[in-house]
Design a protein around this motif. Structure first.
Motif, PDB file in Angstrom:
ATOM      1  N   THR A   1      29.421 -64.542-113.086  1.00 48.33           N
ATOM      2  CA  THR A   1      28.613 -64.691-111.870  1.00 48.33           C
ATOM      3  C   THR A   1      27.271 -63.995-112.004  1.00 48.33           C
ATOM      4  OG1 THR A   1      30.632 -64.782-110.533  1.00 48.33           O
ATOM      5  CG2 THR A   1      28.574 -64.329-109.373  1.00 48.33           C
TER       6      THR A   1
ATOM      7  N   ILE B   1      24.805 -65.730-114.576  1.00 48.31           N
ATOM      8  CA  ILE B   1      24.167 -66.928-114.008  1.00 48.31           C
ATOM      9  C   ILE B   1      23.147 -66.538-112.939  1.00 48.31           C
ATOM     10  CG2 ILE B   1      24.550 -69.015-112.639  1.00 48.31           C
ATOM     11  CD1 ILE B   1      27.007 -69.535-114.180  1.00 48.31           C
ATOM     12  N   TYR B   2      23.512 -65.561-112.127  1.00 45.62           N
ATOM     13  CA  TYR B   2      22.607 -65.131-111.060  1.00 45.62           C
ATOM     14  C   TYR B   2      21.276 -64.640-111.632  1.00 45.62           C
ATOM     15  CZ  TYR B   2      20.646 -62.360-107.252  1.00 45.62           C
ATOM     16  OH  TYR B   2      19.797 -61.835-106.293  1.00 45.62           O
TER      17      TYR B   2
ATOM     18  N   THR C   1      19.958 -65.078-114.600  1.00 46.06           N
ATOM     19  CA  THR C   1      19.233 -66.008-115.466  1.00 46.06           C
ATOM     20  C   THR C   1      18.640 -67.188-114.713  1.00 46.06           C
ATOM     21  OG1 THR C   1      21.327 -67.142-116.000  1.00 46.06           O
ATOM     22  CG2 THR C   1      20.559 -65.439-117.544  1.00 46.06           C
ATOM     23  N   THR C   2      19.023 -67.335-113.455  1.00 46.90           N
ATOM     24  CA  THR C   2      18.527 -68.485-112.676  1.00 46.90           C
ATOM     25  C   THR C   2      17.796 -68.093-111.402  1.00 46.90           C
ATOM     26  OG1 THR C   2      20.640 -68.700-111.481  1.00 46.90           O
ATOM     27  CG2 THR C   2      20.394 -69.963-113.532  1.00 46.90           C
TER      28      THR C   2
ATOM     29  N   VAL D   1      25.912 -68.881-106.617  1.00 44.87           N
ATOM     30  CA  VAL D   1      25.245 -69.074-107.908  1.00 44.87           C
ATOM     31  C   VAL D   1      25.596 -70.444-108.502  1.00 44.87           C
ATOM     32  CG1 VAL D   1      25.143 -66.606-108.358  1.00 44.87           C
ATOM     33  CG2 VAL D   1      27.041 -67.929-109.283  1.00 44.87           C
TER      34      VAL D   1
ATOM     35  N   ARG E   1      23.312 -73.351-107.786  1.00 44.66           N
ATOM     36  CA  ARG E   1      22.063 -73.502-108.528  1.00 44.66           C
ATOM     37  C   ARG E   1      22.104 -74.716-109.454  1.00 44.66           C
ATOM     38  NH1 ARG E   1      20.531 -67.727-109.106  1.00 44.66           N
ATOM     39  NH2 ARG E   1      20.539 -67.006-106.947  1.00 44.66           N
ATOM     40  N   PHE E   2      23.321 -75.127-109.819  1.00 41.17           N
ATOM     41  CA  PHE E   2      23.458 -76.307-110.669  1.00 41.17           C
ATOM     42  C   PHE E   2      23.316 -77.568-109.826  1.00 41.17           C
ATOM     43  CE2 PHE E   2      25.685 -72.868-112.806  1.00 41.17           C
ATOM     44  CZ  PHE E   2      25.238 -73.001-114.115  1.00 41.17           C
TER      45      PHE E   2
END
Length: 360
Positions: free
Chosen positions: A263, A266-267, A269-270, A322, A325-326
């Motif tokens: 989690t 991803i948080y 890096t995005t 998160v 985000r995809f």
């Protein structure tokens, strides 16, 4: 086992895979969430005496249902509150006991108090079904069948988290004090209000990790200090015995920690800069970090689960957030995969927990 599978399956209609756009399906979500909540209350309320603390809770209920007002008044003191059983929990036993001497009704009332805040919290999620599945899988649900008052207090505490987002400490304090009438351990969350609002940085994360190691090293001394404030054992030897009675299964630690790492990666890096500075995100990320660190300390003592449960709500919202985000099928497939893995883990965990049976 069918009971555990049923409450898991009730979460599926609430997932992003099934419902898609949350805004367009708000009424369906509320209906399905009510069905899940009803199932949770029924299953938890009807449970038999298959947990370690069940007979202790039945004894407390008999004391105040049979003793009536005189028993309630005799227990209504700070000494009893800090050294025996918390006043709020006594009050619930007394009120239920006015209407019935059937312990099953106390379990139902406890389930209502415990799971309504969870449902309300998860309703704010970007993927309600995934959040509910996480709740079942990562520990608090199973713990609520045994450490009843602890998880009740953790659920009431959830009602105060909105005040952490807005910075309203006094309102937050009222909720924590209310929760402490069910279990005193929640009082440790008073100073946490300020820590949760600190923006996580590399330096702070290293500080938190270092603090975790110090916490583990000093755990026995801290346990004895805690016992001197809130009596949980008769003496120092009993405290240490309680602390080291059992250690968590490594798998039950590894899985949550992997979820936390996934989690957070991803948080960070995005996330856009404005998201990193958003207070709600800051609180959710900070709480998730602390939850992960406390889960690691459970390798030393499973008793730490009594404090980790207060940080478990944060991951329930952060992970679906998160994943949002995809885009398109990538988002759906990733959500479905994590839901499936968490569901499998929940079933395995329940199978190892013991056989479920209804109250007789």
């Amino acid at each position: 086992m069918i009971e555990y599978i049923s409450i898991l399956l009730f979460t599926f209609p609430l997932t992003r895979v099934f419902l898609g756009n949350k805004k367009k399906n708000s009424n369906k979500i509320k209906t399905c969430l009510f069905i899940w909540l009803f199932g949770m209350i029924f299953v938890s309320g009807m449970r038999g005496s298959f947990t370690a603390d069940s007979y202790s809770y039945q004894k407390i209920f008999r004391t105040f249902s049979e003793g009536g007002f005189n028993a309630f008044i005799s227990a209504f003191s700070l000494h009893y509150h800090f050294n025996m059983t918390e006043i709020g929990y006594i009050f619930i036993n007394f009120i239920v006991g006015l209407f019935t001497d059937k312990f099953i009704w106390l379990q139902i009332v406890v389930a209502i108090i415990t799971y309504i805040p969870i449902a309300k919290w998860c309703l704010e999620s970007d993927d309600v079904g995934l959040s509910l599945c996480l709740f079942l899988a990562i520990g608090p649900y199973i713990e609520s069948l045994n450490t009843v008052r602890n998880i009740m207090a953790a659920s009431i505490y959830i009602l105060g988290l909105k005040y952490v987002f807005t910075g309203e400490f006094r309102k937050y304090l009222v909720v924590v004090l209310l929760a402490s009438t069910i279990h005193l351990s929640v009082l440790v969350m008073i100073p946490v209000f300020f820590v949760l609002r600190f923006k996580p940085t590399i330096g702070k994360i290293f500080l938190y990790v270092g603090g975790t190691f110090v916490f583990v090293f000093c755990m026995e001394n801290l346990a004895q200090l805690y016992n001197s404030l809130f009596l949980i054992a008769a003496n120092s030897e009993s405290v240490l015995e309680l602390l080291h009675r059992r250690q968590a299964n490594p798998i039950n630690v590894i899985v949550p920690v992997v979820i936390v790492m996934f989690t957070l990666i991803i948080y960070y890096t995005t996330a856009a800069k404005n998201e990193l500075n958003d207070m709600k995100n800051i609180v959710l990320v900070s709480g998730t970090i602390f939850w992960g660190l406390l889960k690691i300390t459970m390798l030393s003592s499973e008793y730490i689960s009594r404090f980790a449960c207060y940080f478990s709500p944060f991951i329930l919202l952060l992970l679906p957030k998160v994943l949002n985000r995809f885009k398109g099928m990538q988002k759906i497939m990733l959500s479905a995969m994590i839901y499936t893995l968490c569901g499998i883990f929940f079933i395995i965990e329940c199978k190892s927990y013991g056989n479920y049976y209804y109250y007789q």
